[in-house]
Design a protein around this motif. Sequence first.
Motif, PDB file in Angstrom:
ATOM      1  N   LEU A 150       0.863  -1.173   0.000  1.00 13.96           N
ATOM      2  CA  LEU A 150       0.000   0.000   0.000  1.00 13.96           C
ATOM      3  C   LEU A 150       0.898   1.220   0.000  1.00 13.96           C
ATOM      4  CD1 LEU A 150      -2.138  -1.291   2.947  1.00 13.96           C
ATOM      5  CD2 LEU A 150      -3.096  -0.833   0.689  1.00 13.96           C
ATOM      6  N   THR A 151       0.470   2.266  -0.686  1.00 16.16           N
ATOM      7  CA  THR A 151       1.253   3.503  -0.724  1.00 16.16           C
ATOM      8  C   THR A 151       0.548   4.575   0.092  1.00 16.16           C
ATOM      9  OG1 THR A 151       2.121   2.958  -2.892  1.00 16.16           O
ATOM     10  CG2 THR A 151       2.250   5.257  -2.234  1.00 16.16           C
ATOM     11  N   GLY A 152       1.333   5.246   0.936  1.00 12.89           N
ATOM     12  CA  GLY A 152       0.771   6.308   1.757  1.00 12.89           C
ATOM     13  C   GLY A 152       1.822   7.355   2.046  1.00 12.89           C
ATOM     14  N   GLN A 153       1.553   8.141   3.070  1.00 10.09           N
ATOM     15  CA  GLN A 153       2.521   9.153   3.469  1.00 10.09           C
ATOM     16  C   GLN A 153       2.497   9.310   4.971  1.00 10.09           C
ATOM     17  OE1 GLN A 153       1.429  12.614   1.302  1.00 10.09           O
ATOM     18  NE2 GLN A 153      -0.618  12.751   2.152  1.00 10.09           N
ATOM     19  N   GLU A 154       3.629   9.800   5.472  1.00  8.60           N
ATOM     20  CA  GLU A 154       3.758  10.018   6.907  1.00  8.60           C
ATOM     21  C   GLU A 154       3.323  11.441   7.215  1.00  8.60           C
ATOM     22  OE1 GLU A 154       7.089   9.161  10.357  1.00  8.60           O
ATOM     23  OE2 GLU A 154       7.445   8.521   8.292  1.00  8.60           O
ATOM     24  N   LYS A 155       2.403  11.573   8.156  1.00  6.11           N
ATOM     25  CA  LYS A 155       1.936  12.898   8.575  1.00  6.11           C
ATOM     26  C   LYS A 155       2.964  13.521   9.525  1.00  6.11           C
ATOM     27  CE  LYS A 155      -1.859  12.961   6.325  1.00  6.11           C
ATOM     28  NZ  LYS A 155      -1.885  13.830   5.147  1.00  6.11           N
ATOM     29  N   ASP A 156       2.788  14.802   9.816  1.00 11.77           N
ATOM     30  CA  ASP A 156       3.736  15.516  10.679  1.00 11.77           C
ATOM     31  C   ASP A 156       3.874  14.860  12.051  1.00 11.77           C
ATOM     32  OD1 ASP A 156       4.222  17.327   8.673  1.00 11.77           O
ATOM     33  OD2 ASP A 156       2.731  18.763   9.380  1.00 11.77           O
TER      34      ASP A 156
END
Length: 162
Positions: free
Chosen positions: A89-95
């Motif tokens: 799965l592709t995502g992103q890291e939040k602050d």
Amino acid sequence: MHTVDQENVSATLTVAAPAARVFAVLADPTTHAAIDGTGWVQEAVDRAPLTEVGQIFRMHMYHPNHPDGDYQVANQIHALDPPRNIGWLTGQEKDDGHLEFGGWLWRYDLAPLGPSETEVTLTYDWSAVPQSIREYIQFPPFGPEHLTNSLHHLAELAAPTS
């Protein structure tokens, strides 16, 4: 050959390498920029081999339509059965360090056709993408030929060196 269903697109190619060799290339994040058919994947941040479901590996990316141009994704392994399949799965890291996934996934399925050939199917699936994301990203965000290009790159990387 590639097929587009309502919510996913896939391509299949016969690769002149054993399944274990093809899988080893896919399980190495440092090869992903060379495999990528879009040119968006730049470099692996996490260079350790992919060995277990739930493992996170980050990649440096570039896309001309991305607000920042250069950005980073956090991928999470959701399928791993060497040498049969691998997917993430592709995502992103939040602050705050929390990972948020967009609902799309990549998956490679490998079927040995003998000791030195493997049929590889690459699938991009966006069936779990919420409407809020679909309002500003068109799916799939590339033409199906990008999957075929990726499989050809994979075939070159996995080819036995003489």
